[in-house]
Design a protein around this motif. Structure first.
Motif, PDB file in Angstrom:
ATOM      1  N   THR A 152       0.871  -1.173   0.000  1.00  0.00           N
ATOM      2  CA  THR A 152       0.000   0.000   0.000  1.00  0.00           C
ATOM      3  C   THR A 152       0.911   1.227   0.000  1.00  0.00           C
ATOM      4  O   THR A 152       2.136   1.119   0.085  1.00  0.00           O
ATOM      5  CB  THR A 152      -0.922   0.023   1.234  1.00  0.00           C
ATOM      6  N   ASN A 167      -3.606   3.434   5.320  1.00  0.00           N
ATOM      7  CA  ASN A 167      -3.099   3.823   3.999  1.00  0.00           C
ATOM      8  C   ASN A 167      -4.213   3.800   2.959  1.00  0.00           C
ATOM      9  O   ASN A 167      -4.263   4.663   2.074  1.00  0.00           O
ATOM     10  CB  ASN A 167      -1.974   2.884   3.555  1.00  0.00           C
ATOM     11  N   LEU A 168      -5.090   2.804   3.049  1.00  0.00           N
ATOM     12  CA  LEU A 168      -6.149   2.658   2.049  1.00  0.00           C
ATOM     13  C   LEU A 168      -7.191   3.766   2.112  1.00  0.00           C
ATOM     14  O   LEU A 168      -7.907   3.989   1.134  1.00  0.00           O
ATOM     15  CB  LEU A 168      -6.815   1.292   2.187  1.00  0.00           C
ATOM     16  N   GLU A 208      -7.101  -1.974  -7.359  1.00  0.00           N
ATOM     17  CA  GLU A 208      -7.602  -1.033  -6.362  1.00  0.00           C
ATOM     18  C   GLU A 208      -8.373  -1.816  -5.307  1.00  0.00           C
ATOM     19  O   GLU A 208      -9.220  -2.645  -5.640  1.00  0.00           O
ATOM     20  CB  GLU A 208      -8.515  -0.015  -7.044  1.00  0.00           C
ATOM     21  N   VAL A 237      -3.108  -0.733  -4.881  1.00  0.00           N
ATOM     22  CA  VAL A 237      -2.325  -1.739  -4.174  1.00  0.00           C
ATOM     23  C   VAL A 237      -1.667  -2.684  -5.171  1.00  0.00           C
ATOM     24  O   VAL A 237      -2.047  -2.759  -6.336  1.00  0.00           O
ATOM     25  CB  VAL A 237      -3.186  -2.569  -3.191  1.00  0.00           C
ATOM     26  N   ARG A 275      -6.234   3.905  -2.654  1.00  0.00           N
ATOM     27  CA  ARG A 275      -6.727   2.523  -2.779  1.00  0.00           C
ATOM     28  C   ARG A 275      -5.874   1.665  -3.717  1.00  0.00           C
ATOM     29  O   ARG A 275      -6.132   0.479  -3.873  1.00  0.00           O
ATOM     30  CB  ARG A 275      -8.172   2.526  -3.284  1.00  0.00           C
ATOM     31  N   LYS A 293      -2.011  -0.657   7.038  1.00  0.00           N
ATOM     32  CA  LYS A 293      -2.542  -0.874   5.689  1.00  0.00           C
ATOM     33  C   LYS A 293      -3.944  -0.287   5.542  1.00  0.00           C
ATOM     34  O   LYS A 293      -4.258   0.308   4.511  1.00  0.00           O
ATOM     35  CB  LYS A 293      -2.465  -2.335   5.268  1.00  0.00           C
TER      36      LYS A 293
END
Length: 166
Positions: free
Chosen positions: A38, A72-73, A99, A79, A77, A69
């Motif tokens: 991420t 971060n998302l 995503e 990844v 989004r 994580k």
């Protein structure tokens, strides 16, 4: 929908052939450990190992809402999920770019919770409550990553790189 599949001759033996996407899906489903990348708010990458299940054309993973994580998302989004064989001369590695989309539908979550138990055993049993998994570690948000682009790396003889675009 079947992806556009191509063998990259720059990174492939003359004897190599492109792996069909259904074979890659089998490998994604069978893998036990995946590495999730991420992006932190300041742009640095964050990589962590986790478990996941392949279902309905996507990899699904879960994480606590306060874990790095998940945080971060909230801002990015995008990844990358990877899995493979930790050897150089044999095996097959897979990279899935996409995503992460939050899964909150409780019927879907119940099916995914059962998939975790089928794949990893009873210690990974989750209840479904309020659009999330609930287990011994507390609440876990569930995310689906459908491939946008994926890469497969055959190691050994013949070596080759397959790209799938969706």
């Amino acid at each position: 929908m079947d992806p556009q599949t191509a063998l990259d001759p720059r990174y492939s033996d003359d004897k190599a052939g492109a792996m069909p996407w259904p074979k890659a899906e089998e490998r994604l489903a069978a893998a036990e450990v995946y590495w999730l990348t991420t992006v932190r708010p300041e742009g640095r990458p964050h990589v962590t190992p986790l478990i996941a299940v392949w279902s309905q054309g996507a990899l699904h993973f879960c994480t606590g809402p306060d874990e790095r994580k998940a945080r971060n998302l909230t801002g990015n989004r995008s990844v990358v999920l990877t899995t493979g064989t930790p050897t150089l001369g044999e095996g097959f590695d897979l990279v899935v770019e996409g995503e992460a989309a939050r899964v909150t539908d409780e019927d879907r979550l119940r099916a995914l919770a059962e998939a975790y138990v089928e794949k990893y055993g009873e210690e990974w049993r989750f209840e479904v409550r309020d659009g999330a998994f609930v287990g011994d570690g507390g609440t876990a948000l569930v995310f689906a990553v459908a491939p946008r682009t994926a890469f497969g790396f055959a190691k050994g003889e013949p070596f080759g790189q397959t790209r799938w675009r969706f």
